[in-house]
Design an enzyme around this catalytic site. Structure first.
Site, mmCIF file in Angstrom:
data_model
loop_
_atom_site.group_PDB
_atom_site.id
_atom_site.type_symbol
_atom_site.label_atom_id
_atom_site.label_comp_id
_atom_site.label_asym_id
_atom_site.label_seq_id
_atom_site.Cartn_x
_atom_site.Cartn_y
_atom_site.Cartn_z
ATOM 1 N N THR A 84 0.796 -1.230 0.000
ATOM 2 C CA THR A 84 0.000 0.000 0.000
ATOM 3 C C THR A 84 0.836 1.292 0.000
ATOM 4 O O THR A 84 0.576 2.200 -0.784
ATOM 5 C CB THR A 84 -0.939 -0.001 1.215
ATOM 6 O OG1 THR A 84 -1.809 -1.127 1.084
ATOM 7 C CG2 THR A 84 -1.770 1.266 1.301
ATOM 8 N N ASP A 167 -4.141 6.057 6.923
ATOM 9 C CA ASP A 167 -3.306 7.272 6.908
ATOM 10 C C ASP A 167 -2.402 7.319 5.675
ATOM 11 O O ASP A 167 -2.342 8.316 4.968
ATOM 12 C CB ASP A 167 -2.486 7.398 8.211
ATOM 13 C CG ASP A 167 -1.746 6.134 8.583
ATOM 14 O OD1 ASP A 167 -0.968 5.647 7.758
ATOM 15 O OD2 ASP A 167 -1.948 5.626 9.714
ATOM 16 N N HIS A 314 -8.322 -9.067 2.271
ATOM 17 C CA HIS A 314 -7.485 -9.803 3.219
ATOM 18 C C HIS A 314 -8.319 -10.764 4.050
ATOM 19 O O HIS A 314 -7.875 -11.855 4.381
ATOM 20 C CB HIS A 314 -6.776 -8.825 4.168
ATOM 21 C CG HIS A 314 -5.554 -8.198 3.575
ATOM 22 N ND1 HIS A 314 -4.444 -8.912 3.237
ATOM 23 C CD2 HIS A 314 -5.271 -6.903 3.263
ATOM 24 C CE1 HIS A 314 -3.514 -8.094 2.739
ATOM 25 N NE2 HIS A 314 -3.998 -6.867 2.741
HETATM 26 ZN ZN ZN Z 1 -3.065 -1.527 -0.345
HETATM 27 ZN ZN ZN Z 2 -3.329 -5.162 1.793
#
Ligand code: ZN
Ligand code: ZN
Ligand code: ZN
Length: 550
Positions: A84, A167, A314
């Site tokens: 990410t 964030d 996930h």
């Molecule tokens: Zn991600």
């Molecule tokens: Zn992930």
């Protein structure tokens, strides 16, 4: 004399005409830019979610982007690791971890000799909470984003606002010069927060959004939007590959979030349901209203990252009914967003792009059940085995300082003490671990620094390798082998299931069309820079996609 005077007059008149022409041209280019750019990242969105669920989408969301805009169907990440933090940084800086320095979500800092978080910043304070969740900034991102370049170009008159539940999904896209980045603090608070990096107090519109306590209205029952029997594009609801929520025996619809919240981190469960996308959209609309985005001729940029699809992927895996329903509902959020933009900014006055920060693998246990090679890698077993080997080889138990993100960091001080040569020890480790099960490739840090790989996985490793920050040995696991629980999906590799993500452009300045030509995630920022006529981000390595621009 008369003639000379005449000539002077003609000269002056023609000069001033030229100046006027230039001036009117400048005004033209300024006003032809979109009033607002909306960058959308859908966290963990695979390319095939566009095609697999296509028949279930409405006309105003994904289909509108494809129908009116430009669809880059073969768009990939061009580095590893596909996580990410690096993903969001690469989309907006137009370069890879090799240059922007965000080499993971967390990584081992060689100087501080401890693990650091990509957006963590101890020098700033939380705003909107007393929790340390607000102590964040983009300081570890070393290069500029196109949002930064737009701020510089407009003399700070074009605004940048970043929004995401996570964030890092908010902070890295918004860049170093953002007016604000906001993220969601769940736990027992359920508030949008920020840090002193941006401001000393939440603006009224944010405080109002938090105050309404409307956040509690997102604790709804989650059932499929349409009859679950029509969801023929995903696996059965009850299967062995889903984690589900704590306090509910099976990962099956319906889910009563109100009764599950106590066992699942209170407000955290909103992030783990499609209502996380709803609250993100609601907050984005409030931001556009509160900040008056897209209301003048200086292009503003709103960056939105939808974090929820990653949490659900996930938890339930990429083939779940839960994922299908999440995307059907996200499509409705996009429609709502575009309708708002039509009404409040104007139909051909804004430009949108949509992509992802990485994709995700099919649950390996599910692949195995279909006889496709896949599996699980035991990180702690690996660490034990390589440590034992180094003891027998060099007689030292502390040569390895850290193993993270498929990289091994050696103890440089110990190497010096023992008179060992760094490159030699790197090579000894490579030769050893390449014999281990599920390790498919291994490279020394020196080889990634000293040679040039122009294609394949080696090239992706190199583009993700930051000489100052990355480790001494880098290894690659077999396809569809992950170090993760046997329930749910994850990501991080250089294989197509992690690198292939949607890239859609839509709105002002964008042609209608599609391509199967390969495009890369680092092309997005230079393309947006070209559209706006501004400087490219300072370390951008991508290329503007000429064919998408009008
Ligand atoms: Zn991600
Ligand atoms: Zn992930
Ligand atoms: Zn299920």
């Amino acid at each position: 004399m008369k003639n000379i005077l005449y000539l002077i007059v003609v000269f002056v008149v023609s000069l001033s005409c030229k100046a006027q022409n230039n001036a009117s041209k400048v005004v033209e280019t300024t006003t032809s830019n979109p009033k607002l750019v909306v960058g959308i990242v859908v966290d963990q969105m695979r390319y095939d979610y566009l095609t697999r669920f296509y028949s279930k989408y409405g006309e105003g969301g994904f289909k509108r982007m494809i129908g009116d805009g430009f669809n880059c169907k073969n768009n990939h990440f061009n580095y590893v690791p596909t996580y990410t933090g690096p993903g969001h940084a690469s989309v907006y800086t137009g370069t890879t971890p090799k240059y922007h320095g965000i080499i993971g979500n967390d990584w081992y800092d060689k100087e501080q000799r401890k693990s650091v978080y990509c957006a963590g910043d101890d020098t700033v304070e939380s705003i909107g909470t007393t929790d340390k969740a607000g102590k964040m900034s983009p300081h570890r991102m070393k290069t500029t984003s196109f949002t930064d370049e737009n701020r510089l170009f407009t003399q700070m008159r074009g605004k940048t606002i970043g929004i995401a539940l996570k964030d890092r999904g908010s902070i890295l896209p918004a860049g170093h010069t953002a007016n604000a980045a906001y993220w969601f603090h769940g736990k027992d608070e359920g508030n949008w927060i920020t840090s002193t990096f941006y401001m000393n107090e939440l603006p009224k519109w944010v405080a109002d959004f938090n105050d309404k306590k409307s956040v509690a209205t997102y604790f709804k029952e989650w059932n499929t939007l349409y009859d679950i029997n029509t969801y023929t594009e995903s696996g059965s609801d009850l299967n062995n590959f889903e984690e589900g929520y704590k306090g509910k025996e099976t990962a099956t619809f319906p889910y009563d979030l109100e009764s599950l919240r106590a066992n699942n981190g209170n407000f955290e469960i909103i992030k783990l349901s499609p209502y996380g996308n709803d609250i993100t959209t609601d907050f984005a609309l409030a931001a556009m209203e509160g900040e008056q985005l897209g209301k003048d001729n200086f292009t503003d940029v709103l960056t939105i990252s939808y974090s929820t699809p990653d949490y659900i992927g996930h938890n339930f895996g990429v083939n779940s009914k839960e994922i299908q329903d999440t995307y059907i509902r996200l499509d409705k959020d996009l429609e709502r967003l575009f309708n708002y933009l039509d009404t409040n900014v104007g139909k051909n006055e804004y430009t949108v792009f949509l992509t992802a920060d990485h994709a995700a693998v099919e649950v390996p246990a599910y692949l195995q059940s279909n006889r496709i090679p896949a599996g699980y890698f035991d990180n702690s077993g690996f660490r034990k085995k390589i440590s034992q080997f180094l003891v027998s080889k060099f007689g030292a138990s502390d040569l390895i300082e850290n193993i993270s993100n498929n990289q091994i960091f050696l103890n440089r001080i110990k190497l010096l003490e023992m008179n060992l040569i760094l490159e030699d020890v790197q090579q000894v480790i490579v030769n050893e671990i390449i014999t281990y099960k599920h390790i498919d490739k291994a490279y020394t840090g020196s080889s990634l620094t000293n040679s040039v790989f122009s294609s394949g996985i080696e090239s992706l490793l190199q583009m993700g390798y930051n000489q100052k920050r990355s480790g001494d040995v880098v290894f690659v696991l077999d396809p569809s082998v992950i170090s993760y629980s046997e329930k749910g999906s994850t990501h991080g590799s250089s294989f197509n299931y992690d690198t292939h993500v949607p890239l859609l452009f839509f709105g002002k300045g964008i042609k209608h069309g599609e391509t199967l030509q390969k495009t890369e995630i680092t092309d997005i920022a230079p393309t947006m820079s070209a559209l706006l006529g501004i400087s490219f981000p300072n370390a951008s390595t991508g290329k503007p996609l000429e064919f998408v621009l009008e």
